[in-house]
Structures are given as structure tokens and as C-alpha cells.
Design an enzyme around this catalytic site. Structure first.
Site, short mmCIF file in Angstrom:
data_model
loop_
_atom_site.label_atom_id
_atom_site.label_comp_id
_atom_site.label_asym_id
_atom_site.label_seq_id
_atom_site.Cartn_x
_atom_site.Cartn_y
_atom_site.Cartn_z
N PRO A 97 -8.30 1.43 -6.15
CA PRO A 97 -9.20 2.45 -5.61
C PRO A 97 -9.30 3.66 -6.54
CG PRO A 97 -7.52 1.83 -3.99
CD PRO A 97 -7.09 1.29 -5.32
N TYR B 30 2.97 7.95 -12.20
CA TYR B 30 2.10 7.21 -11.26
C TYR B 30 1.28 6.15 -12.01
CZ TYR B 30 -1.29 6.83 -7.37
OH TYR B 30 -2.10 6.40 -6.35
N ASP C 96 3.06 14.61 -9.20
CA ASP C 96 2.31 14.92 -10.42
C ASP C 96 2.95 16.05 -11.23
OD1 ASP C 96 0.51 13.05 -9.52
OD2 ASP C 96 -1.11 14.46 -9.09
N CYS D 107 0.82 -1.22 0.00
CA CYS D 107 0.00 0.00 0.00
C CYS D 107 0.86 1.27 0.00
CB CYS D 107 -0.92 -0.04 1.22
SG CYS D 107 -2.11 1.28 1.27
N1 CAA Z 1 -7.41 17.47 -18.87
C1 CAA Z 1 -7.10 18.27 -19.92
N2 CAA Z 1 -6.38 19.39 -19.81
C2 CAA Z 1 -5.96 19.74 -18.61
C3 CAA Z 1 -6.25 18.96 -17.46
C4 CAA Z 1 -7.02 17.79 -17.64
N3 CAA Z 1 -7.34 17.00 -16.61
N4 CAA Z 1 -5.67 19.54 -16.39
C5 CAA Z 1 -5.04 20.66 -16.84
N5 CAA Z 1 -5.23 20.78 -18.17
C6 CAA Z 1 -4.72 21.81 -19.06
C7 CAA Z 1 -4.88 23.22 -18.50
O1 CAA Z 1 -6.14 23.72 -18.78
C8 CAA Z 1 -3.77 23.96 -19.25
O2 CAA Z 1 -4.18 24.16 -20.57
P1 CAA Z 1 -3.50 25.32 -21.51
O3 CAA Z 1 -2.03 25.03 -21.58
O4 CAA Z 1 -4.23 25.19 -22.82
O5 CAA Z 1 -3.82 26.60 -20.80
C9 CAA Z 1 -2.66 22.93 -19.28
O6 CAA Z 1 -3.30 21.64 -19.17
C10 CAA Z 1 -1.75 23.07 -18.08
O7 CAA Z 1 -0.63 22.28 -18.32
P2 CAA Z 1 0.65 22.43 -17.37
O8 CAA Z 1 1.71 21.50 -17.84
O9 CAA Z 1 1.00 23.87 -17.23
O10 CAA Z 1 0.05 21.85 -16.03
P3 CAA Z 1 0.05 22.51 -14.58
O11 CAA Z 1 1.45 22.77 -14.17
O12 CAA Z 1 -0.97 23.57 -14.51
O13 CAA Z 1 -0.49 21.29 -13.65
C11 CAA Z 1 -1.24 19.11 -13.07
C12 CAA Z 1 -1.02 20.13 -14.20
C13 CAA Z 1 -0.08 19.05 -12.11
C14 CAA Z 1 -1.38 17.79 -13.74
C15 CAA Z 1 -2.53 19.51 -12.30
O14 CAA Z 1 -3.57 19.67 -13.24
C16 CAA Z 1 -2.96 18.44 -11.31
O15 CAA Z 1 -2.45 18.36 -10.18
N6 CAA Z 1 -3.90 17.58 -11.73
C17 CAA Z 1 -4.39 16.49 -10.89
C18 CAA Z 1 -3.72 15.21 -11.27
C19 CAA Z 1 -4.40 14.10 -10.49
O16 CAA Z 1 -5.55 13.77 -10.68
N7 CAA Z 1 -3.66 13.45 -9.61
C20 CAA Z 1 -4.22 12.42 -8.81
C21 CAA Z 1 -3.61 12.48 -7.47
S1 CAA Z 1 -4.45 11.43 -6.31
C22 CAA Z 1 -3.94 9.94 -6.71
O17 CAA Z 1 -3.12 9.70 -7.53
C23 CAA Z 1 -4.58 8.81 -5.93
C24 CAA Z 1 -5.22 7.86 -6.81
O18 CAA Z 1 -4.71 6.78 -6.97
C25 CAA Z 1 -6.50 8.19 -7.44
#
Ligand code: CAA
Length: 248
Positions: free
Chosen positions: A185, A155, A96, A90
Site C-alpha cells: 500500500p 521500516y 521514523d 498486517c
Molecule cells: N527529503 C529530503 N530532505 C528532507 C526530507 C525529505 N523527504 N525530509 C526532511 N528533509 C530535510 C530537512 O529539510 C532538513 O534539512 P536541513 O538539515 O538541510 O535543514 C533535514 O532533512 C532534517 O533532518 P533531521 O535528521 O533533523 O530530521 P527531522 O528530525 O526533522 O525529521 C523525519 C525527519 C522524522 C524523517 C520527518 O521528516 C518525517 O517524519 N518524515 C516522514 C517520514 C515518512 O514518510 N514516514 C512514513 C510513515 S507512514 C508509513 O510508513 C506507512 C506506509 O507504509 C506508507
């Protein structure tokens, strides 16, 4: 008196989901060995468990990315408490970022902690389980290993890789009384989820058909079910527990 209860080793035992898994297995009568990374946090964590009446949980601070440390850690658990019947992998981290911004360190840390560790722990317990003709291995993967996730090439690769290991090891051990399964999960209400920027997090929640995050206890319950002796016909499976967010 020497421990008579079956032994369950839960890596990442002091984490959000890990805690619920430890408590659920302890409720089911196991002596639970909870793996930790941060000794100060672990000490306080154990005090909390004991204050809640969990006197059948102990700690083990093995560095899971160190192969020899895992072999030694498993040997120590066996010597102190008895053969390991259940292994729950786990331990996991997120680092990210989109591919264009991801550093090699972000990639490597996640592969090392989330995937190499699973080889290390499985390799450490498998000979003992084969000798005993019994074992339960449960790998905690993720919905994002099933469907991919924007910002998680590291990941998602580690979590998908985990299930490749599950299916292969399940085939190698199917006639030996050992089952190996993956639990995937979805978004569970833990600190890991709280690290996601709020706006992004809320948008994700909206995509979950049951319109809420899961609870760690819901994962604990499933893991304890798979760990049960009576669950011997379930092996090599990847069980989704995600509120309907992904139906693969
Ligand atoms: N889908 C499509 N486009 C997306 C998006 C998505 N989900 N998220 C961001 N974007 C777009 C933005 O709108 C932006 O677009 P433009 O360039 O056209 O303006 C662009 O992507 C941003 O890209 P960057 O490279 O600049 O990204 P950032 O530095 O702003 O951050 C990120 C991106 C770090 C991925 C942030 O969106 C984030 O933290 N996302 C969540 C990721 C996630 O779900 N992680 C899960 C963690 S929990 C876990 O992992 C447990 C489990 O098992 C479920």
C-alpha cells in the site's frame, strides 16, 4: 456447533488497515481471527465490530515477536476454530528518524515487529497448510519498501525484506496449493499516517497522482481477492496499491 467457515488469521487486525481487511474477509464468509497488541483497545474494537453485525470475528493476542508464542497461538487457533486457510501479516509499526539520529532500539523494534514476526507466523502456519494442500499468505508491505523513504531506513528495510520472504516461500509452496503474495500500500488514511508532521504529510499527498490518500477498504478488497480460491495463479507477486505514487 464447530466452526465450518474457512479460518483467516489477520495479524494487526485491530489496526487501521487491519480492521478493513478483517471486515472484508468476514463479509466473504471467513471466520476471522484478529491479532491485537493492546488488550483494552482490542476489547472495545471487538464490541464495535459486533455492534456492526460482525459476529464471525474473534481475537488472538499473540506476541508476534516471540517465536514460541506464535507457534502456540497458531496451534490454539487451529484447535479452537479449525485449520488456518489464510494468513494476512498486517502488524506493523513505524519509528521514523534519519539514520544519524536513529537509535538501535528504533531499528530493532521495527525489524522485530514488521519482519521477524512474518517469519514467526509463516513458520507457525506452513506445516498445516502443506498438510491441507491449501493456503493463502498475504504480506502487507509498503510503497516505502519498494522505493525507500527519507527517515525510514528501518521500516523500508523490513518491508523490502518481507517481499524477499514472499518470493522464496512462494517458490517453496507453488506446487502445494499455497500462494504467497505481497501487497504494497501507499499512503492510506490511518492513524499511522496522521503521526507524520502535517507539513510533511501534505507534501507527500501532493506527490500522489490521484491526489488523495487511499482508504483501508481499498486494501481490504485487494486482500480478499488474493485470498480467494480462484486466485491460485497469482503467487510471488508484489502488488502496488498506491494511487500511482510509485510505478515500479
Ligand atoms: N527529503 C529530503 N530532505 C528532507 C526530507 C525529505 N523527504 N525530509 C526532511 N528533509 C530535510 C530537512 O529539510 C532538513 O534539512 P536541513 O538539515 O538541510 O535543514 C533535514 O532533512 C532534517 O533532518 P533531521 O535528521 O533533523 O530530521 P527531522 O528530525 O526533522 O525529521 C523525519 C525527519 C522524522 C524523517 C520527518 O521528516 C518525517 O517524519 N518524515 C516522514 C517520514 C515518512 O514518510 N514516514 C512514513 C510513515 S507512514 C508509513 O510508513 C506507512 C506506509 O507504509 C506508507
Amino acid at each position: 456447533m464447530a466452526n465450518q467457515a474457512p479460518v483467516a488469521w489477520v495479524t494487526g487486525g485491530t489496526g487501521g488497515i487491519g480492521t478493513a481487511i478483517c471486515r472484508s474477509l468476514a463479509d466473504a464468509g471467513y471466520l476471522v481471527v484478529a491479532g491485537y497488541h493492546n488488550p483494552d483497545k482490542a476489547k472495545t474494537w471487538l464490541e464495535t465490530q459486533q455492534a456492526d453485525g460482525y459476529n464471525n470475528i474473534v481475537l488472538s493476542g499473540v506476541d508476534l515477536s516471540d517465536h514460541n508464542a506464535c507457534l502456540e497461538g497458531a496451534r490454539e487457533i487451529h484447535e479452537k476454530h479449525g485449520p488456518i486457510s489464510v494468513l494476512v501479516n498486517c502488524a506493523g509499526i513505524t519509528r521514523d528518524g534519519t539514520m544519524k539520529k536513529m537509535s538501535y532500539e528504533q531499528w530493532y523494534q521495527v525489524i522485530d515487529t514488521n519482519l521477524n514476526s512474518v517469519f514467526n507466523t509463516c513458520r507457525s502456519v506452513i506445516e498445516g497448510m502443506l498438510e491441507n494442500g491449501y493456503g493463502r499468505i498475504i504480506n502487507i508491505s509498503s510503497i516505502n519498501g519498494r522505493k525507500g523513504q527519507f527517515g525510514q531506513v528501518n521500516y523500508a528495510a523490513a518491508k523490502a525484506g518481507m517481499h524477499g520472504l514472499t518470493m522464496s516461500l512462494a517458490q517453496e509452496t507453488a506446487t502445494k496449493g499455497i500462494t504467497v503474495n505481497t501487497v504494497s500500500p501507499g499512503y492510506i488514511a490511518t492513524d499511522m499516517i496522521m503521526k507524520i508532521p502535517e507539513q510533511v504529510r501534505e507534501a507527500i499527498r501532493e506527490t500522489i497522482p490521484v491526489k488523495r490518500y487511499g482508504t483501508p477498504e481499498e486494501i481490504g478488497r485487494l486482500v480478499t481477492f488474493l485470498a480467494d480460491k480462484e486466485s491460485g495463479f497469482i503467487t510471488g507477486a508484489n502488488i502496488d496499491i498506491n494511487g500511482g505514487q510509485f510505478m515500479g
